[in-house]
Design a protein around this motif. Structure first.
Motif, PDB file in Angstrom:
ATOM      1  N   HIS A   7       3.705  -7.313 -18.320  1.00  0.00           N
ATOM      2  CA  HIS A   7       2.912  -7.417 -17.998  1.00  0.00           C
ATOM      3  C   HIS A   7       1.418  -5.945 -17.997  1.00  0.00           C
ATOM      4  CE1 HIS A   7       6.281 -10.172 -16.551  1.00  0.00           C
ATOM      5  NE2 HIS A   7       5.220 -10.852 -16.816  1.00  0.00           N
ATOM      6  N   HIS A   8       2.072  -5.470 -19.100  1.00  0.00           N
ATOM      7  CA  HIS A   8       0.549  -3.957 -19.282  1.00  0.00           C
ATOM      8  C   HIS A   8       0.429  -3.221 -17.573  1.00  0.00           C
ATOM      9  CE1 HIS A   8      -0.907  -5.821 -22.491  1.00  0.00           C
ATOM     10  NE2 HIS A   8      -0.485  -6.843 -22.136  1.00  0.00           N
ATOM     11  N   GLY A   9       1.430  -3.108 -16.980  1.00  0.00           N
ATOM     12  CA  GLY A   9       1.783  -2.826 -16.102  1.00  0.00           C
ATOM     13  C   GLY A   9       2.966  -1.503 -16.189  1.00  0.00           C
ATOM     14  N   THR A  10       2.545  -0.744 -14.498  1.00  0.00           N
ATOM     15  CA  THR A  10       3.183   0.877 -14.459  1.00  0.00           C
ATOM     16  C   THR A  10       4.429   0.784 -13.488  1.00  0.00           C
ATOM     17  OG1 THR A  10       0.873   1.570 -12.761  1.00  0.00           O
ATOM     18  CG2 THR A  10       1.108   2.099 -15.286  1.00  0.00           C
ATOM     19  N   VAL A  11       5.597   1.101 -13.956  1.00  0.00           N
ATOM     20  CA  VAL A  11       6.239   1.853 -12.388  1.00  0.00           C
ATOM     21  C   VAL A  11       6.083   3.199 -12.812  1.00  0.00           C
ATOM     22  CG1 VAL A  11       7.864   1.310 -14.098  1.00  0.00           C
ATOM     23  CG2 VAL A  11       8.692   1.527 -12.306  1.00  0.00           C
ATOM     24  N   THR A  12       6.495   3.592 -11.610  1.00  0.00           N
ATOM     25  CA  THR A  12       6.962   5.173 -11.429  1.00  0.00           C
ATOM     26  C   THR A  12       7.373   5.828 -10.185  1.00  0.00           C
ATOM     27  OG1 THR A  12       4.779   5.287  -9.330  1.00  0.00           O
ATOM     28  CG2 THR A  12       4.760   6.008 -11.923  1.00  0.00           C
ATOM     29  N   ALA A  13       8.304   6.748 -10.067  1.00  0.00           N
ATOM     30  CA  ALA A  13       9.573   6.289  -8.789  1.00  0.00           C
ATOM     31  C   ALA A  13       9.656   7.856  -9.011  1.00  0.00           C
ATOM     32  CB  ALA A  13      10.826   6.057  -9.468  1.00  0.00           C
ATOM     33  N   VAL A  14       9.253   8.343  -7.008  1.00  0.00           N
ATOM     34  CA  VAL A  14       9.907   9.605  -6.678  1.00  0.00           C
ATOM     35  C   VAL A  14      10.722   9.672  -5.666  1.00  0.00           C
ATOM     36  CG1 VAL A  14       7.274  10.118  -6.917  1.00  0.00           C
ATOM     37  CG2 VAL A  14       8.004   8.947  -5.302  1.00  0.00           C
ATOM     38  N   ARG A  60      12.113  10.174  -2.313  1.00  0.00           N
ATOM     39  CA  ARG A  60      12.559  10.455  -0.619  1.00  0.00           C
ATOM     40  C   ARG A  60      12.577  11.689   0.122  1.00  0.00           C
ATOM     41  NH1 ARG A  60      14.266   7.407   2.953  1.00  0.00           N
ATOM     42  NH2 ARG A  60      12.149   6.838   4.090  1.00  0.00           N
ATOM     43  N   PRO A  61      11.974  12.159   0.643  1.00  0.00           N
ATOM     44  CA  PRO A  61      12.838  13.437   1.434  1.00  0.00           C
ATOM     45  C   PRO A  61      13.554  13.223   2.143  1.00  0.00           C
ATOM     46  CG  PRO A  61      10.329  12.752   2.060  1.00  0.00           C
ATOM     47  CD  PRO A  61      11.134  11.830   1.060  1.00  0.00           C
ATOM     48  N   GLY A  62      14.797  13.724   1.995  1.00  0.00           N
ATOM     49  CA  GLY A  62      15.921  13.393   2.953  1.00  0.00           C
ATOM     50  C   GLY A  62      17.122  12.185   1.825  1.00  0.00           C
ATOM     51  N   GLY A  63      16.784  12.084   0.591  1.00  0.00           N
ATOM     52  CA  GLY A  63      17.713  10.722   0.352  1.00  0.00           C
ATOM     53  C   GLY A  63      16.566   9.693   0.154  1.00  0.00           C
ATOM     54  N   GLY A  64      17.115   8.809  -1.318  1.00  0.00           N
ATOM     55  CA  GLY A  64      16.695   7.483  -2.211  1.00  0.00           C
ATOM     56  C   GLY A  64      15.929   7.855  -2.782  1.00  0.00           C
ATOM     57  N   LEU A  65      14.699   6.728  -3.300  1.00  0.00           N
ATOM     58  CA  LEU A  65      13.663   6.382  -3.949  1.00  0.00           C
ATOM     59  C   LEU A  65      12.316   5.687  -3.340  1.00  0.00           C
ATOM     60  CD1 LEU A  65      15.142   6.089  -8.048  1.00  0.00           C
ATOM     61  CD2 LEU A  65      13.977   8.017  -6.797  1.00  0.00           C
ATOM     62  N   HIS A  66      11.493   5.985  -3.673  1.00  0.00           N
ATOM     63  CA  HIS A  66      10.079   5.315  -3.489  1.00  0.00           C
ATOM     64  C   HIS A  66       9.979   4.956  -4.856  1.00  0.00           C
ATOM     65  CE1 HIS A  66       5.921   4.766  -1.817  1.00  0.00           C
ATOM     66  NE2 HIS A  66       6.816   4.730  -1.168  1.00  0.00           N
ATOM     67  N   VAL A  67      10.003   3.818  -5.380  1.00  0.00           N
ATOM     68  CA  VAL A  67       9.649   2.987  -6.450  1.00  0.00           C
ATOM     69  C   VAL A  67       7.875   2.344  -6.045  1.00  0.00           C
ATOM     70  CG1 VAL A  67       9.871   1.555  -8.602  1.00  0.00           C
ATOM     71  CG2 VAL A  67      11.954   3.021  -7.338  1.00  0.00           C
ATOM     72  N   THR A  68       6.977   2.528  -6.878  1.00  0.00           N
ATOM     73  CA  THR A  68       6.148   1.552  -6.988  1.00  0.00           C
ATOM     74  C   THR A  68       5.415   0.980  -8.251  1.00  0.00           C
ATOM     75  OG1 THR A  68       5.021   3.735  -5.188  1.00  0.00           O
ATOM     76  CG2 THR A  68       3.687   1.438  -6.698  1.00  0.00           C
ATOM     77  N   LEU A  69       5.463  -0.356  -7.518  1.00  0.00           N
ATOM     78  CA  LEU A  69       4.690  -0.616  -8.740  1.00  0.00           C
ATOM     79  C   LEU A  69       3.263  -1.723  -9.248  1.00  0.00           C
ATOM     80  CD1 LEU A  69       5.947  -2.968 -11.779  1.00  0.00           C
ATOM     81  CD2 LEU A  69       6.366  -5.075  -9.798  1.00  0.00           C
ATOM     82  N   ALA A  70       2.895  -1.549  -9.841  1.00  0.00           N
ATOM     83  CA  ALA A  70       1.582  -1.825 -10.183  1.00  0.00           C
ATOM     84  C   ALA A  70       1.028  -2.428 -11.356  1.00  0.00           C
ATOM     85  CB  ALA A  70       0.413  -0.125 -10.416  1.00  0.00           C
ATOM     86  N   LEU A  71       0.229  -3.882 -11.709  1.00  0.00           N
ATOM     87  CA  LEU A  71       0.482  -4.425 -12.286  1.00  0.00           C
ATOM     88  C   LEU A  71      -1.113  -4.966 -12.418  1.00  0.00           C
ATOM     89  CD1 LEU A  71       3.248  -7.078 -11.881  1.00  0.00           C
ATOM     90  CD2 LEU A  71       3.003  -5.546 -13.878  1.00  0.00           C
ATOM     91  N   PRO A  72      -1.736  -5.581 -13.170  1.00  0.00           N
ATOM     92  CA  PRO A  72      -3.010  -6.073 -13.941  1.00  0.00           C
ATOM     93  C   PRO A  72      -3.544  -7.328 -12.124  1.00  0.00           C
ATOM     94  CG  PRO A  72      -2.505  -5.925 -15.936  1.00  0.00           C
ATOM     95  CD  PRO A  72      -1.190  -5.854 -14.648  1.00  0.00           C
ATOM     96  N   PRO A  73      -4.085  -7.619 -12.331  1.00  0.00           N
ATOM     97  CA  PRO A  73      -4.956  -8.270 -11.402  1.00  0.00           C
ATOM     98  C   PRO A  73      -5.443  -9.946 -12.002  1.00  0.00           C
ATOM     99  CG  PRO A  73      -7.282  -7.051 -11.337  1.00  0.00           C
ATOM    100  CD  PRO A  73      -5.970  -6.951 -11.702  1.00  0.00           C
ATOM    101  N   ALA A  74      -4.579 -11.089 -11.162  1.00  0.00           N
ATOM    102  CA  ALA A  74      -5.363 -12.275 -11.563  1.00  0.00           C
ATOM    103  C   ALA A  74      -6.458 -12.431 -12.813  1.00  0.00           C
ATOM    104  CB  ALA A  74      -4.326 -13.145 -11.237  1.00  0.00           C
ATOM    105  N   ALA A  75      -6.534 -13.292 -14.106  1.00  0.00           N
ATOM    106  CA  ALA A  75      -7.670 -13.622 -14.865  1.00  0.00           C
ATOM    107  C   ALA A  75      -7.691 -14.602 -13.767  1.00  0.00           C
ATOM    108  CB  ALA A  75      -7.288 -13.848 -15.645  1.00  0.00           C
ATOM    109  N   GLY A  76      -9.388 -13.838 -13.743  1.00  0.00           N
ATOM    110  CA  GLY A  76     -10.226 -14.711 -12.784  1.00  0.00           C
ATOM    111  C   GLY A  76     -10.596 -14.949 -10.743  1.00  0.00           C
ATOM    112  N   SER A  77      -9.198 -14.459 -10.655  1.00  0.00           N
ATOM    113  CA  SER A  77      -9.257 -14.989  -8.319  1.00  0.00           C
ATOM    114  C   SER A  77      -9.372 -13.205  -9.302  1.00  0.00           C
ATOM    115  CB  SER A  77      -8.499 -16.177  -8.021  1.00  0.00           C
ATOM    116  OG  SER A  77      -7.244 -15.665  -9.329  1.00  0.00           O
ATOM    117  N   GLY A  78      -8.824 -12.899  -7.485  1.00  0.00           N
ATOM    118  CA  GLY A  78      -8.363 -11.975  -6.532  1.00  0.00           C
ATOM    119  C   GLY A  78      -7.446 -11.995  -5.505  1.00  0.00           C
ATOM    120  N   GLN A  79      -7.276 -13.480  -5.537  1.00  0.00           N
ATOM    121  CA  GLN A  79      -5.703 -13.944  -4.368  1.00  0.00           C
ATOM    122  C   GLN A  79      -5.341 -15.069  -4.419  1.00  0.00           C
ATOM    123  OE1 GLN A  79      -4.751 -11.714  -2.444  1.00  0.00           O
ATOM    124  NE2 GLN A  79      -6.465  -9.822  -2.608  1.00  0.00           N
ATOM    125  N   CYS A  80      -4.507 -15.459  -4.123  1.00  0.00           N
ATOM    126  CA  CYS A  80      -4.109 -16.791  -4.728  1.00  0.00           C
ATOM    127  C   CYS A  80      -4.281 -17.888  -3.521  1.00  0.00           C
ATOM    128  CB  CYS A  80      -2.378 -16.451  -4.884  1.00  0.00           C
ATOM    129  SG  CYS A  80      -1.337 -15.899  -6.299  1.00  0.00           S
TER     130      CYS A  80
END
Length: 421
Positions: free
Chosen positions: A377-384, A386-406
């Motif tokens: 989907h031409h997106g990116t996924v990153t993980a860092v 978390r202090p004290g344990g665990g993960l913080h995963v961020t997924l970023a995708l391109p916006p929908a074509a022709g509209s900003g929100q559903c």
């Protein structure tokens, strides 16, 4: 039978030679015309007037075939008109100059053509040598391409010299070999790991069946226990095969593209997820993107499943969707064991786990599928970590074509809802 086409070296040599010959011919014609345009030295003659005065006027060259016999008779006679004699002398001077110029032009043309032919031959030889030197890197690249195979991708061109187009081509080819080698190595590792993972449930089923069949008269309870164990291993193998098929299908690229609200997809995932004793905190804001709704929901489900599975007893899971910097974003974080920073990149590789690979807790494909779907989907996924344990995963995708929100996002999901399960 078709004639073999000339090589690039031959064509370059012919091109160099042709351009040089054309330039030499143009220079020769210009030189010839400039020399031919030089006027004769004698352009006027003097006329003696009866009073003894001399008048100079423009000299018109008479026809030599008609005027020369008259001049011969006039110059032999003692009683000749001075004006006629002067005109004859001037005419002989002009005729001589014209003859000398014609001879000069003839010699110039002859010597120029001879020199041009010799220089064209030298240019052809020089062009052949230069073309060979210019095309030498191309031959090196072609040899490297012929030698490259799935089993031999370690050789590199490593072309030296100035940073020109051929150097860029060689460097690009080396980079392509690097990518191919990494792909083939990853493919071989993936096949080896998949074989091992598939062999594990098969070996467990065989051992279970062999133990029961080794008994002279197994009881119904033992047979039922064997059937239950085999069923568990079949389910394990089926889940693994389904995950592998998902990765294989993702290699073909995105087949369906629709407008998807990631907040709605995340809400559906949370409604059907097995959360055990985990505490989920959700903040779901509209985040519109385009893609395959099934795969995007599977992506979020894998993130949530990973956050629930690799957690501590009574731990927390945070799920949020929003639009950040114009890009729909999904963030999933959890408590859990401490994750070393150097191990983050390996989490998105197939069959990679922080704990023992042979444990029955997952297949090690969840985050690999996440990365695969995000790439589709031409997106990116990153993980860092978390202090004290665990993960913080961020997924970023391109916006929908022709509209900003559903348009109906607010109908399904509140602007910022938070709840605990």
């Amino acid at each position: 039978m078709t004639r073999p086409k000339p090589t690039v070296r031959v064509r370059l040599t012919l091109l160099y030679t042709g351009l040089f010959a054309a330039g030499g011919a143009i220079l020769l014609v210009i030189t010839y015309l400039l020399v031919a345009a030089i006027p004769t030295a004698v352009t006027s003659w003097s006329v003696r007037l009866p009073g003894g005065q001399v008048e100079t006027s423009a000299f018109r060259v008479p026809d030599r075939a008609e005027f020369e016999p008259i001049c011969v008779e006039a110059l032999r006679s003692k009683d000749v008109d001075p004006n006629l004699r002067d005109k004859c002398v001037t005419a002989y001077q002009v005729w001589g100059a014209q003859t000398q110029r014609a001879e000069t032009l003839s010699q110039l043309l002859r010597f120029s053509l001879t020199t041009l032919a010799a220089v064209i031959g030298l240019a052809a030889l020089t062009g052949w040598i230069v073309a060979g030197r210019v095309l030498r890197p191309v031959h090196t690249i072609a040899a490297a391409a012929r030698a490259a195979s799935q089993r031999n991708l370690s050789d590199r061109i490593a072309l030296q010299g100035p940073h020109d187009e051929l150097r860029d081509l060689a460097d690009t080819f080396d980079e392509m070999l690097d990518r191919l080698q990494a792909t083939f190595v990853g493919q071989e590792r993936f096949i080896a790991n998949a074989s091992h993972e598939l062999r594990t449930p098969l070996m467990a089923m065989r051992a279970t069946v062999d133990v029961v069949l080794a008994k002279p008269a197994p009881t119904n309870a033992e047979l039922c226990e064997m059937a239950q164990d085999v069923r568990i291993e079949v389910d394990h193998a089926e889940g693994l095969v389904e995950a592998l098929l998902t990765l294989a299908r993702n290699e073909r690229g995105l087949m369906v593209s629709e407008d998807v609200d990631l907040a709605t997809a995340a809400e559906d995932v949370l409604d059907s997820a097995e959360l055990s004793d985990r505490h989920v905190h959700a903040s779901l804001e509209p985040a519109a993107t385009s893609g395959d709704p099934v795969l995007l929901e599977r992506l979020i489900a894998n993130l949530v499943d990973n956050a629930v599975r690799y957690n501590v007893t009574g731990g927390d899971v945070w799920v949020s969707t929003s639009t950040a910097h114009g890009r729909p974003t999904v963030v999933v974080a959890n408590t859990g064991p401490v994750v070393p920073t150097e191990a983050i990149d390996g989490l998105f590789e197939p069959f990679h786990r922080l704990n023992d690979r042979t444990s029955g807790d997952g297949f090690g494909l969840g985050l690999a599928i996440v990365a695969s779907i995000a790439t589709m989907h031409h997106g990116t996924v990153t993980a860092v970590p978390r202090p004290g344990g665990g993960l913080h995963v961020t997924l970023a995708l391109p916006p929908a074509a022709g509209s900003g929100q559903c348009g109906d996002a607010a109908h399904h999901v509140g602007a910022a809802s938070s709840y605990r399960l």
